[in-house]
Enzyme design. Structure first.
Site, PDB file in Angstrom:
ATOM      1  N   ILE A   1     -15.105   2.284 -10.539  1.00 35.75           N
ATOM      2  CA  ILE A   1     -15.194   2.624  -9.121  1.00 35.75           C
ATOM      3  C   ILE A   1     -13.870   3.189  -8.633  1.00 35.75           C
ATOM      4  O   ILE A   1     -13.804   4.258  -8.025  1.00 35.75           O
ATOM      5  CB  ILE A   1     -15.586   1.393  -8.283  1.00 35.75           C
ATOM      6  CG1 ILE A   1     -16.929   0.840  -8.744  1.00 35.75           C
ATOM      7  CG2 ILE A   1     -15.635   1.749  -6.805  1.00 35.75           C
ATOM      8  CD1 ILE A   1     -17.301  -0.458  -8.061  1.00 35.75           C
TER       9      ILE A   1
ATOM     10  N   LYS B   1      -2.613   0.454  -8.792  1.00 29.61           N
ATOM     11  CA  LYS B   1      -1.409   0.141  -9.533  1.00 29.61           C
ATOM     12  C   LYS B   1      -1.556  -1.139 -10.343  1.00 29.61           C
ATOM     13  O   LYS B   1      -0.938  -1.293 -11.395  1.00 29.61           O
ATOM     14  CB  LYS B   1      -0.236   0.009  -8.563  1.00 29.61           C
ATOM     15  CG  LYS B   1       0.113   1.293  -7.834  1.00 29.61           C
ATOM     16  CD  LYS B   1       1.289   1.095  -6.906  1.00 29.61           C
ATOM     17  CE  LYS B   1       0.981   0.087  -5.805  1.00 29.61           C
ATOM     18  NZ  LYS B   1       2.100  -0.068  -4.855  1.00 29.61           N
ATOM     19  N   GLU B   2      -2.359  -2.065  -9.845  1.00 29.60           N
ATOM     20  CA  GLU B   2      -2.425  -3.383 -10.464  1.00 29.60           C
ATOM     21  C   GLU B   2      -3.752  -3.680 -11.140  1.00 29.60           C
ATOM     22  O   GLU B   2      -3.824  -4.592 -11.954  1.00 29.60           O
ATOM     23  CB  GLU B   2      -2.167  -4.467  -9.406  1.00 29.60           C
ATOM     24  CG  GLU B   2      -0.848  -4.295  -8.677  1.00 29.60           C
ATOM     25  CD  GLU B   2      -0.766  -5.196  -7.466  1.00 29.60           C
ATOM     26  OE1 GLU B   2      -1.757  -5.894  -7.213  1.00 29.60           O
ATOM     27  OE2 GLU B   2       0.263  -5.194  -6.789  1.00 29.60           O
TER      28      GLU B   2
ATOM     29  N   ASP C   1      -0.247  -7.041   2.711  1.00 27.01           N
ATOM     30  CA  ASP C   1      -0.385  -5.639   2.290  1.00 27.01           C
ATOM     31  C   ASP C   1      -1.505  -4.977   3.074  1.00 27.01           C
ATOM     32  O   ASP C   1      -2.254  -4.148   2.559  1.00 27.01           O
ATOM     33  CB  ASP C   1      -0.665  -5.552   0.791  1.00 27.01           C
ATOM     34  CG  ASP C   1      -0.495  -4.127   0.261  1.00 27.01           C
ATOM     35  OD1 ASP C   1       0.208  -3.331   0.911  1.00 27.01           O
ATOM     36  OD2 ASP C   1      -1.082  -3.805  -0.787  1.00 27.01           O
TER      37      ASP C   1
END
Length: 504
Positions: free
Chosen positions: A252, A256-257, A396
């Site tokens: 999907i 970055k993680e 975040d």
């Protein structure tokens, strides 16, 4: 009796005035020169030069002498053998031409077509060219190296630093290099390496070992943008085989993680799994987590475990942390994905979207003024719920981590969320307020508050400051009070509206 008259000399024999006449040359015609017997003789000489170890019987087999040639297959095999033999002869000539008198030579043995003088049945006399067990130049043979020390009057003194001795010893020490590093020494090669060459080869061998280890580590234990490593694939296969998931359809999104996949849900015992699921696979590379340990190492829920884990297991802790945060948010009614299963660094959640199409991010969706205003009030209410009821700060929060689905906002990506009593919790909250305030102000929402007003509205703290610098200074002062209280009493505090710490 009349004296015998010598027959006249042929015209091609010239008499020598200083000695005996030369032997007469036997004339031969062009037909005899080109005869088949002479051609065979020349061919035999060439074969002896190229294949000195081949016996006469083997040569007859190669050429096909005394062999029935009525079969087309046998004739074709003989012709092919003849062609291969000529090809090998050409290789041999090239090899002799390139090597010359050099002690270190190259070999075209691997490119030969046939090896008529090798017996594949017997392996007793076969010796690998890299096998130096019987190499006469090995250092364990004292006869090959000159004896060190004083050898007598009028003779040279040989030390351990002798060039020949060091060169042969360095060649033997190359056997200790990595198996993948081809040293190239063999039987019958008096190869001597200087100390400088040996040290450079040794350093190159170590560099190749480290590079190979890095490549293997990255290949076996890391995830790329849209692919997973072998261990992750095995975990996903087990989820499908157990019936938890019916199928895994594709990727999907990537971040970055983590990498997020879409899957069709199955059943988990008596519990029904959502029809559409999202599989969040946290990347097992450590590059993106080096600067993000501040979100977890100071979180009292994971602080004790953080110091005892290796870096790779910390990534599993990220998945566990997101599961706990989502569970806490779901209990108070915040719109977020529901957790289905956590397995190491794989988190299975409900899918926010419909028919394999993920819900768009708030950053990408086009909303009317009324819908955008409604989205702002929803975001404000969710931030207040997250702070007061869940005791969490997103840390975040932005338009990239808010989805718009079914006319409301959904919060995602809460693996870095911390509690307000975190040493940097209020700083994270102020950063979230600034991102949300700037986005909705640019979107044209007239009711959008500034970041300082939004911070006070979410945290219920009445921080009055004329500029952002003083505002952040007061936030840092509150965090310092909390840290001092933890060091003195060993427990954290909650922030009250009068800016004074209150015990839990």
């Amino acid at each position: 009796m009349e004296p015998a008259v010598a027959a006249p000399s042929p015209p091609w024999i010239e008499k020598c005035p200083w000695g005996a006449s030369p032997l007469a040359r036997t004339p031969c015609s062009l037909t005899e020169v080109m005869s088949e017997e002479l051609a065979k003789e020349l061919q035999q000489q060439e074969e002896n030069a190229v294949f000195p170890h081949v016996s006469g019987i083997d040569k007859a087999i190669l050429i096909g002498e005394g062999t029935e040639t009525s079969s087309d297959l046998l004739l074709a095999q003989m012709l092919q053998m003849e062609f291969d033999r000529e090809y090998d002869a050409q290789l041999r000539r090239e090899e002799i031409k390139l090597n010359g008198d050099s002690k270190v030579s190259i070999s075209f043995e691997n490119y030969r077509m046939v090896h008529p003088y090798e017996d594949s049945e017997s392996s007793e006399d076969e010796v690998d060219w890299q096998d130096t067990r019987h190499d006469p130049y090995k250092p364990d043979k004292p006869s090959t190296n000159p004896k060190r020390g004083f050898a007598g009057k009028g003779k040279e003194i040989t030390t351990k630093h002798d060039e020949v001795t060091c060169g042969r010893r360095n060649t033997a020490r190359m056997e200790n290099f990595a198996p993948e590093f081809q040293v190239g020494d063999g039987i019958g090669m008096d190869l001597k390496l200087s100390n400088r060459v040996f040290n450079e080869l040794k350093q190159h061998s170590y560099s190749e070992q480290r590079r190979s280890a890095r490549i293997h580590e990255k290949k076996e234990h890391s995830t790329s943008d849209q692919a997973v490593d072998s261990k992750t694939r095995l975990l996903l296969y087990k989820m499908v085989n157990s019936g938890l998931l019916e199928s895994i359809n594709g990727c999907i999104s990537t971040g970055k993680e983590s990498v997020v996949f879409h899957a069709n849900g199955g059943s988990l015992g008596d519990k029904m799994v959502p029809a559409e699921c999202a599989i969040k696979v946290f990347k097992t590379t450590l590059n993106e987590f080096k600067n993000r340990d501040k979100y977890i190492k100071d979180d009292y829920r994971f602080k004790d475990r953080f110091s005892k884990l290796n870096p790779r297991k910390i990534i599993r802790m990220w998945a566990e942390k997101e599961m706990h945060n989502l569970t806490r948010m779901q209990k108070v009614g915040i719109s977020c994905p529901s957790v289905v299963l956590l397995k190491k660094h794989i988190l299975v959640m409900s899918f926010i979207g419909q028919d394999h199409v993920a819900a768009p991010k708030l950053k990408d969706v086009q909303l009317s003024n009324e819908d955008m205003k409604q989205a702002y009030h929803q975001a404000l209410h969710m931030m207040q719920q997250l702070y007061t009821e869940c005791n969490l700060v997103h840390a975040d929060l932005s338009a990239y981590n808010m989805l718009w689905h079914m006319g409301k906002i959904w919060l995602i990506d809460v693996s870095q969320s911390v509690e307000p009593t975190h040493p940097h919790g209020l700083e994270f909250l102020f950063r979230d307020c600034r991102n949300v305030s700037q986005f909705f102000q640019k979107a044209g929402v007239m009711d959008a508050m500034s970041e300082r007003e939004l911070f006070n509205a979410v945290s219920s703290l009445d921080i009055t400051a004329d500029n952002e610098g003083d505002f952040l200074a007061e936030i840092e002062a509150l965090e310092k009070i909390n840290e001092d209280h933890v060091q003195r009493h060993g427990k954290r505090v909650e922030y009250d509206s009068d800016e004074s710490p209150v015990d839990d």
